[in-house]
Motif scaffolding. Structure first.
Motif, PDB file in Angstrom:
ATOM      1  N   THR A   1       1.706 -67.178  65.537  1.00  0.00           N
ATOM      2  CA  THR A   1       0.519 -66.545  66.093  1.00  0.00           C
ATOM      3  C   THR A   1       0.916 -66.050  67.492  1.00  0.00           C
ATOM      4  OG1 THR A   1      -0.567 -68.211  66.770  1.00  0.00           O
ATOM      5  CG2 THR A   1      -1.476 -66.994  64.909  1.00  0.00           C
ATOM      6  N   ALA A   2       2.350 -66.629  67.879  1.00  0.00           N
ATOM      7  CA  ALA A   2       2.825 -66.169  69.080  1.00  0.00           C
ATOM      8  C   ALA A   2       3.934 -65.367  69.115  1.00  0.00           C
ATOM      9  CB  ALA A   2       3.261 -67.456  69.891  1.00  0.00           C
ATOM     10  N   LYS A   3       4.789 -65.018  70.199  1.00  0.00           N
ATOM     11  CA  LYS A   3       5.899 -64.036  70.027  1.00  0.00           C
ATOM     12  C   LYS A   3       7.020 -64.618  68.951  1.00  0.00           C
ATOM     13  CE  LYS A   3       5.285 -62.467  74.690  1.00  0.00           C
ATOM     14  NZ  LYS A   3       6.003 -62.185  75.946  1.00  0.00           N
TER      15      LYS A   3
ATOM     16  N   GLY B   1       3.311 -63.967  62.130  1.00  0.00           N
ATOM     17  CA  GLY B   1       2.950 -64.146  60.852  1.00  0.00           C
ATOM     18  C   GLY B   1       3.595 -65.301  59.995  1.00  0.00           C
ATOM     19  N   GLY B   2       3.471 -65.164  58.702  1.00  0.00           N
ATOM     20  CA  GLY B   2       4.026 -66.429  57.766  1.00  0.00           C
ATOM     21  C   GLY B   2       5.401 -66.400  58.304  1.00  0.00           C
ATOM     22  N   THR B   3       5.617 -67.757  58.102  1.00  0.00           N
ATOM     23  CA  THR B   3       7.205 -68.123  58.606  1.00  0.00           C
ATOM     24  C   THR B   3       8.217 -68.372  57.380  1.00  0.00           C
ATOM     25  OG1 THR B   3       6.640 -70.279  59.091  1.00  0.00           O
ATOM     26  CG2 THR B   3       6.506 -68.697  60.867  1.00  0.00           C
TER      27      THR B   3
ATOM     28  N   ALA C   1      -0.305 -83.390  66.742  1.00  0.00           N
ATOM     29  CA  ALA C   1       0.760 -84.234  67.016  1.00  0.00           C
ATOM     30  C   ALA C   1       1.968 -83.646  67.422  1.00  0.00           C
ATOM     31  CB  ALA C   1       0.790 -85.188  65.777  1.00  0.00           C
ATOM     32  N   LEU C   2       2.430 -82.513  66.757  1.00  0.00           N
ATOM     33  CA  LEU C   2       3.630 -82.079  66.709  1.00  0.00           C
ATOM     34  C   LEU C   2       3.719 -80.500  67.196  1.00  0.00           C
ATOM     35  CD1 LEU C   2       5.264 -83.422  63.559  1.00  0.00           C
ATOM     36  CD2 LEU C   2       5.471 -84.367  65.898  1.00  0.00           C
ATOM     37  N   GLY C   3       2.624 -79.796  67.576  1.00  0.00           N
ATOM     38  CA  GLY C   3       2.648 -78.410  67.817  1.00  0.00           C
ATOM     39  C   GLY C   3       2.729 -77.745  66.836  1.00  0.00           C
ATOM     40  N   THR C   4       3.154 -76.172  67.102  1.00  0.00           N
ATOM     41  CA  THR C   4       3.383 -75.095  66.070  1.00  0.00           C
ATOM     42  C   THR C   4       4.718 -74.802  65.725  1.00  0.00           C
ATOM     43  OG1 THR C   4       3.457 -73.670  68.123  1.00  0.00           O
ATOM     44  CG2 THR C   4       1.325 -74.149  66.912  1.00  0.00           C
ATOM     45  N   ARG C   5       5.701 -75.798  66.236  1.00  0.00           N
ATOM     46  CA  ARG C   5       7.158 -75.451  66.157  1.00  0.00           C
ATOM     47  C   ARG C   5       7.871 -76.494  65.202  1.00  0.00           C
ATOM     48  NH1 ARG C   5      10.425 -71.419  70.244  1.00  0.00           N
ATOM     49  NH2 ARG C   5       8.714 -70.065  70.707  1.00  0.00           N
TER      50      ARG C   5
END
Length: 245
Positions: free
Chosen positions: A145-147, A155-157, A56-60
């Motif tokens: 997992t991206a830049k 990694g873990g944010t 639904a909202l992506g990775t960010r």
């Protein structure tokens, strides 16, 4: 069929939806402990709960669901300051029926479409409706997992931490500690009025050491702990109290 802490039964239709079962235990337990301690202002749970959140909202962008719009808006306002991206998502009542079970109080999964919302509705069943609650689903942004981007590493944010800290600070500012610390609840529940130079929040060896040192400098100190009433004089005007002010 399993029994959640507090007594509700859950039909486990999908063992991969196990995180919400653990959260349900935690939400009920948090409410129970809070009632014994005099109540809670708010419960916040943070979880990498559903793949549907990522769809639904992506990775960010993370999701926030709630039973209290006022607290939710305050949280979202702080997200603007901290730079964390959260988006409010609904808890549609029409999806609740998909969690019905013929053999238990509730099933652990429901409609696949709207799965993030269904998971939120499941958790809502274990929250006292009188207590404001925020559910943060951070499944996508929790691990990058991206830049790297902005202050987000690979990694873990640690997503949500910045806003939770800001939220705690903003909420605590509603207390005027100088004013509150001038009113100490004593053993006989009478109020004694004093003025203090230092207010120390939290006890333990560190808190007592700080209080003792401040009192040795001739300062009037109050030590506030989250426990039942206390009130023993330590040294030179240092009054540790276990009353919540």
């Amino acid at each position: 069929i399993i029994t959640i802490y507090g007594g509700k039964t859950v039909e486990v239709l999908n063992p991969d939806a196990e995180g919400r079962l653990v959260l349900a235990d935690g939400l009920v337990r948090a409410t129970e402990v809070a009632k014994k301690a005099g109540g809670l202002d708010l419960i916040v749970d943070v979880a990498t709960l559903t793949g549907a959140q990522v769809v639904a909202l992506g990775t960010r962008t993370s999701a926030v669901m709630t039973n209290n719009e006022e607290y939710c808006q305050r949280f979202l306002d702080l997200c603007e300051e901290t730079g964390e991206q959260f988006w409010p998502m609904p808890l549609p009542e029409e999806l609740r029926a998909s969690l019905d079970s013929p053999v238990a109080d509730i099933a652990n999964i429901g409609d696949r479409m709207g799965g993030m919302l269904v998971a939120g509705l499941f958790l809502k069943e274990f929250v006292d409706p009188q207590i404001p609650w925020l559910h943060l689903d951070i499944a996508g942004p929790a691990f990058n997992t991206a830049k790297p981007h902005g202050y987000t590493p690979v990694g873990g944010t640690g997503v949500a931490l910045r806003t939770l800290v800001a939220f705690a600070k903003a909420t605590s500012t509603r207390w005027d500690w100088q004013d509150k610390a001038s009113r100490i609840v004593t053993r006989d529940s009478q109020e004694a009025t004093m003025s203090f130079d230092v207010v120390i929040l939290g006890g333990g060896s560190g808190g007592y050491a700080c209080a003792l040192r401040a009192s040795q400098l001739g300062l009037n100190v109050v030590l506030i702990e989250q426990d039942k009433l206390g009130g023993t004089c330590l040294h030179r005007g240092c009054i540790p109290t276990k009353a919540l002010l």
